[in-house]
Design an enzyme around this catalytic site. Structure first.
Site, PDB file in Angstrom:
ATOM      1  N   SER A  77     -34.077  -5.726  18.342  1.00  0.00           N
ATOM      2  CA  SER A  77     -35.374  -5.411  17.977  1.00  0.00           C
ATOM      3  C   SER A  77     -36.580  -5.889  18.985  1.00  0.00           C
ATOM      4  O   SER A  77     -37.587  -5.381  19.049  1.00  0.00           O
ATOM      5  CB  SER A  77     -35.779  -5.722  16.472  1.00  0.00           C
ATOM      6  OG  SER A  77     -35.893  -7.014  16.380  1.00  0.00           O
ATOM      7  N   LYS A 132     -40.293 -11.560  15.225  1.00  0.00           N
ATOM      8  CA  LYS A 132     -40.970 -10.514  15.872  1.00  0.00           C
ATOM      9  C   LYS A 132     -42.330 -11.138  16.496  1.00  0.00           C
ATOM     10  O   LYS A 132     -42.302 -12.256  16.678  1.00  0.00           O
ATOM     11  CB  LYS A 132     -41.721  -9.765  14.664  1.00  0.00           C
ATOM     12  CG  LYS A 132     -40.622  -9.114  13.560  1.00  0.00           C
ATOM     13  CD  LYS A 132     -39.737  -8.140  14.332  1.00  0.00           C
ATOM     14  CE  LYS A 132     -38.565  -7.596  13.131  1.00  0.00           C
ATOM     15  NZ  LYS A 132     -37.493  -6.476  14.008  1.00  0.00           N
ATOM     16  N   SER A 224     -37.460  -0.833  15.945  1.00  0.00           N
ATOM     17  CA  SER A 224     -37.671  -2.161  15.065  1.00  0.00           C
ATOM     18  C   SER A 224     -38.137  -1.956  13.674  1.00  0.00           C
ATOM     19  O   SER A 224     -38.927  -1.169  13.316  1.00  0.00           O
ATOM     20  CB  SER A 224     -38.481  -3.149  15.842  1.00  0.00           C
ATOM     21  OG  SER A 224     -38.902  -4.026  15.066  1.00  0.00           O
TER      22      SER A 224
END
Length: 267
Positions: A77, A132, A224
């Site tokens: 991701s 992230k 993602s």
């Protein structure tokens, strides 16, 4: 089964420390007095192991809790910034000093900025760690339209960097689909993202980030699962800021270790 490594370290530190201390204050002198002259007192095995391991475990606990913690990247991701098999270090004090296990912040240090790559406990299952990039801070208005980001009405510029040309196993399908590599500017942070023609995670949107929360997205934008899917990240779920790749174990099919990635700063 989930193992809370921090809790295990705390328990081992406490147990070995208590055993060593009790023996030192109550039994060591008696044992020495009963030992014949010229001979060294013989410690019980449990005490010997506790004395040997206590300082080691304590150092590991302090380092991992307050300085840096290692993590392994399990998914694609965050490609192309981070690849499956990358081992990273996370700065544990970047966003405040927290007590291990309790996760209670005791010292304010800083807060995430747009563009930071952060590790956090997944809001829907805190036993899982996610990684992230911070897109929106508390109070921000984030718009995602035609695969472009706008924060508080300002467009975050993107520049083409040609077709994505990754060669690892996870990249093959992206290359086959004609994925594009782009350079995105988030405030002062310039980083690469991947866009896949015809794909998008969720519809376009405009959303306001509530107080005490962050909006995060992966750099592999169309592959993602992030705040577009499961919502915001509470401030108390933050673990730290990812800052360096210290190992990249790519697996036998990808050349085992990718030495060129070792020591790469994450931005």
């Amino acid at each position: 089964m989930h193992f809370d490594f921090a809790a295990i370290l705390v328990a081992l530190t406490f147990a070995t420390g208590v055993i060593w201390a009790i023996d030192h204050w109550f039994f060591a002198k008696q044992r020495a007095a009963q030992t014949p002259p010229g001979e060294a007192p013989r410690e019980p095995v449990l005490v010997e192991y506790s004395r040997s391991f206590f300082p080691v475990i304590l150092i590991v606990l302090l380092f991992r809790s307050f300085l840096a913690e290692p993590f392994r990247i399990p998914s694609g991701s965050m490609m192309p910034t981070l690849l499956v098999g990358d081992f990273i270090l996370v700065n544990k004090f970047a966003y405040g000093i927290r007590l291990p296990v309790l996760d209670k912040k005791i010292i304010e240090v800083g807060e995430p900025e747009r563009g930071d790559v952060v590790v956090f406990r997944f809001p829907k299952d805190p036993s899982q760690d996610y990684i992230k990039r911070v897109i929106g801070k508390p109070g921000d208005e984030v718009t995602y339209r035609d695969k472009k980001l706008y924060v508080n009405g300002k467009e975050m510029p993107q520049a083409t960097d040609g077709l994505y040309a990754g060669t690892d196993t996870e990249s093959r399908e992206l290359v086959r689909r004609g994925a594009e590599s782009l350079v995105e500017q988030l405030d002062s942070v310039s980083h690469k993202i991947i866009a896949v023609p015809g794909d998008q995670v969720g519809p376009d949107f405009t959303i306001s980030v509530p107080a005490g929360h962050y909006f995060v997205m992966g750099d592999n934008r169309d592959r993602s699962s992030d705040s577009r899917v499961w919502g915001f990240v509470p401030e108390q779920n933050l673990v730290g800021k990812a800052f360096v790749i210290w190992m990249s174990w790519r697996g036998l099919s990808n050349g085992v270790i990718e030495f060129s990635r070792l020591g790469t700063l994450i931005k």
